[in-house]
Design a protein around this motif. Structure first.
Motif, PDB file in Angstrom:
ATOM      1  N   GLU A   1       6.650   2.545   3.163  1.00 22.44           N
ATOM      2  CA  GLU A   1       6.289   3.628   1.788  1.00 22.44           C
ATOM      3  C   GLU A   1       6.952   2.808   0.759  1.00 22.44           C
ATOM      4  OE1 GLU A   1       6.419   8.139   1.287  1.00 22.44           O
ATOM      5  OE2 GLU A   1       7.145   7.141   0.284  1.00 22.44           O
TER       6      GLU A   1
ATOM      7  N   SER B   1       0.645  -1.505  -0.518  1.00 23.04           N
ATOM      8  CA  SER B   1       0.194   0.012   0.111  1.00 23.04           C
ATOM      9  C   SER B   1       0.441   0.912  -0.019  1.00 23.04           C
ATOM     10  CB  SER B   1      -1.210  -0.047   0.951  1.00 23.04           C
ATOM     11  OG  SER B   1      -0.383  -0.229   2.474  1.00 23.04           O
ATOM     12  N   HIS B   2       2.077   1.021   0.267  1.00 19.78           N
ATOM     13  CA  HIS B   2       3.108   2.029  -0.001  1.00 19.78           C
ATOM     14  C   HIS B   2       2.667   3.018   0.918  1.00 19.78           C
ATOM     15  CE1 HIS B   2       3.953   1.802  -4.104  1.00 19.78           C
ATOM     16  NE2 HIS B   2       3.961   0.304  -3.878  1.00 19.78           N
ATOM     17  N   THR B   3       2.671   2.406   2.193  1.00 20.12           N
ATOM     18  CA  THR B   3       2.427   3.520   4.027  1.00 20.12           C
ATOM     19  C   THR B   3       3.469   3.737   4.087  1.00 20.12           C
ATOM     20  OG1 THR B   3       0.271   1.854   4.001  1.00 20.12           O
ATOM     21  CG2 THR B   3       0.578   2.815   6.283  1.00 20.12           C
ATOM     22  N   ARG B   4       3.339   4.765   4.567  1.00 23.37           N
ATOM     23  CA  ARG B   4       4.769   5.343   5.602  1.00 23.37           C
ATOM     24  C   ARG B   4       4.602   5.515   6.920  1.00 23.37           C
ATOM     25  NH1 ARG B   4       6.761  11.514   5.783  1.00 23.37           N
ATOM     26  NH2 ARG B   4       6.096  11.585   2.725  1.00 23.37           N
TER      27      ARG B   4
END
Lengths: 75, 496
Positions: free
Chosen positions: B261, B242-245
């Motif tokens: 990320e 999900s490219h979550t930071r």
């Protein structure tokens, strides 16, 4: 697939990214897409990159001027 | 006195024997005890969704070396999606190898399998798993029969300090029962639901002190999974997709969840403290900035420069018989390539998506394609009736500043009213017979058009997980010779 942006449910094609979802959201709201990309959060308060890959049921939030509280994780 | 000593020795022997007996895991919920009386630590550096961003590897290498000096037991792990996103890597003669060679050079220990690992197609993916000096993990897939993929569902690593850590890989499966990739890329593979599969690996607790899931399912799904498992069933989820930071500790049901990320902007340093009884009592994470500024390892910089200097992007992949002298001609070529890549009946390219108006006769290279189509769009496929197609064209004409879409598979005639808007669009087959407006057609457009065009239609579309530019490169390689588009006329504009 169904996802939410700012609590608005949207139908979007499988394989859509966060940026795709934002475009559909602005189209749904009949708003012009912003020239500067806003910061995007998930429901847990994490920032999400615009090319993030979405899955069914994802919920995104766009940062607004009057910040609303987002749910936190466990203490 | 002698009786006291014998009793003491006997007591100690009983205690030692009891400890050893308990240590053999007679209970299925018993953690494997550590073999010393001191606390131990596990350090992991995790990256995810690198998408072949090789330019940040020299910096990552320096950071890894520094951390390995501090933490000799450091594990270096990727959350998957190592591939796709950099033409240098994606168009390499051995597709996808640059990032694998760099991961080998940095001595990655493991990688999860992400959906974009399949972009190399089965043969290419098999080669990658065999070239990699690290393991690929995924517990919810079965490779094709008689294939030579080097993939394991899990791995147990015994660290030099004696801690045993079990890592299990899980991959997101979409509503079609496959990962988010083109169906052709997973021919012969079978997949199971990751949530259900996860429950089969909780018993790895019996043979390890630390149990980690290496998930490529997205952060929200990581949380869902964590909340479905028994409390503290696992110690850590290293997430991706999900490219979550994740900047601060995210604990859900006693499980730490991380994600860094994408594209090597960040890496997560994770520390776990393990008690002598095998229990993980502390979990910490810190998001480190990687980027491409700061100290770097010079040998890795040399490798990256060599990959970047590879002439593959300038090599000829097809030859044009004639000059392309307008955006319209280039647009028709792009639409033909899109239709072929999507195996659709009809395709459209938006005028704003054509960034080159002239292409000289002669060699066409991948660089030319990326100049024509630089936006990194993906193909989306719709089932639309003729009526819905007309609606789309009418909307797009105004949206795209009074320019028509470039079609492939049909012709169009725009009737423009005195306001300058498209009052109607008539559609024709190539033999000039009218299109059956009630019939449904498979229509390929790019994801930008799919999301911004506002017109009434039933089908919400499907992403094909193929970049339009890559599809065009493949089309040109297959065609080899590109005939003239000079006299190609598929769009007529009639001002009323």
């Amino acid at each position: 697939m169904k996802i939410k942006v700012n609590n608005t449910q949207l139908e979007i094609f499988d394989g859509a990214t966060v940026l795709d979802a934002l475009r559909v959201y602005h189209k749904h709201r009949k708003r012009k897409f912003p020239k500067v990309l806003p910061t995007i959060y998930d429901v847990y308060g994490n920032k999400v990159a615009p090319d993030g890959e979405l899955t069914e049921g994802n919920a995104l939030f766009i940062k607004r001027k009057n910040k609303s509280r987002l749910p936190a994780s466990e203490p | 006195m002698k009786k006291t000593i014998r009793l003491t020795v006997l007591t100690r022997l009983i205690i030692i024997s009891f400890s050893m007996f308990m240590g053999t895991g007679c209970s299925s919920t018993r953690r494997l005890a550590a073999d010393s009386h001191t606390d131990k630590t596990v350090e992991i550096l995790a990256v995810n969704d690198m998408h072949a961003y090789i330019d940040n590897f020299p910096r990552l290498a320096f950071m890894v070396d520094s951390l390995r000096a501090l933490y000799p037991n450091l594990l270096l792990i990727s959350g998957g999606d190592n591939q796709t996103g950099n033409p240098i890597n994606d168009q390499y003669p051995e597709k996808g190898m640059p990032i694998i060679e760099l991961m080998n050079a940095l001595k990655f220990d493991l990688s999860a399998i992400g959906n974009h690992e399949f972009d190399s197609k089965p043969d290419g993916f098999a080669r990658i798993t065999n070239r990699a000096k690290f393991n690929f993990l995924c517990a919810n897939l079965t490779p094709p029969a008689n294939s030579d993929f080097r993939i394991s569902p899990y791995k147990i690593i015994t660290l030099p300090n004696g801690v045993k850590i079990a890592l299990v890989g899980l991959l997101h499966i979409n509503a079609r029962g496959i990962p988010d990739t083109h169906p052709d890329n997973v021919t012969g593979f079978s997949f199971t639901d990751p949530f259900e599969t996860a429950t089969h690996y909780l018993s790895l607790r019996d043979s390890s002190q630390v149990l980690v899931f290496l998930n490529h399912i997205g952060f929200e799904n990581d949380v869902l999974l964590a909340n479905q498992l028994p409390h503290n069933a696992i110690d850590l989820i290293i997430g991706a997709h999900s490219h979550t930071r994740v900047e601060k500790e995210q604990m859900h049901n006693g499980i730490l969840i991380t994600q860094a990320e994408r594209r090597l902007k960040y890496a997560t340093l994770i520390k776990l403290k393990v008690k002598p009884d095998g229990k993980v009592v502390e979990r910490e994470m810190k998001l480190l900035t990687v980027g491409n500024k700061g100290s770097e390892r010079s040998d890795i910089r040399t490798m990256v420069n060599e990959f970047n200097d590879n002439p593959v992007l300038k090599a000829s992949i097809a030859v044009a018989d004639d000059d392309f002298t307008s955006a319209e001609q280039v647009g028709y070529l792009m639409a033909d390539a899109l239709r072929a890549g999507a195996k659709a009946e009809i395709a459209f390219v938006n005028p704003g998506g054509v960034r080159v108006e002239h292409l000289p006769k002669g060699n066409i290279s991948p660089l030319n394609v990326y100049s024509m189509d630089p936006f990194g769009n993906d193909i989306t496929l719709f089932n639309l009736t003729g009526v819905e197609i007309r609606r789309m064209l009418i909307f797009a004409y105004k949206f795209d500043e009074f320019l028509p879409l470039y079609p492939s598979g049909i012709k169009s005639r725009y009737l423009i009213n005195s306001d300058g808007n498209a009052e109607d669009v008539q559609l024709f087959n190539y033999d000039n017979t009218p299109l059956d407006m009630k019939r449904k057609y498979t229509v390929a457009i790019n994801n930008y058009m799919a999301t911004v065009y506002d017109f009434e239609h039933q089908d919400s579309g499907t992403g094909l997980f193929r970049p339009t530019a890559e599809s065009m490169i493949e089309y040109l390689r297959n065609q080899k010779q590109i005939a003239s588009y000079r006299n190609e006329k598929r769009v007529e504009i009639i001002k009323q």
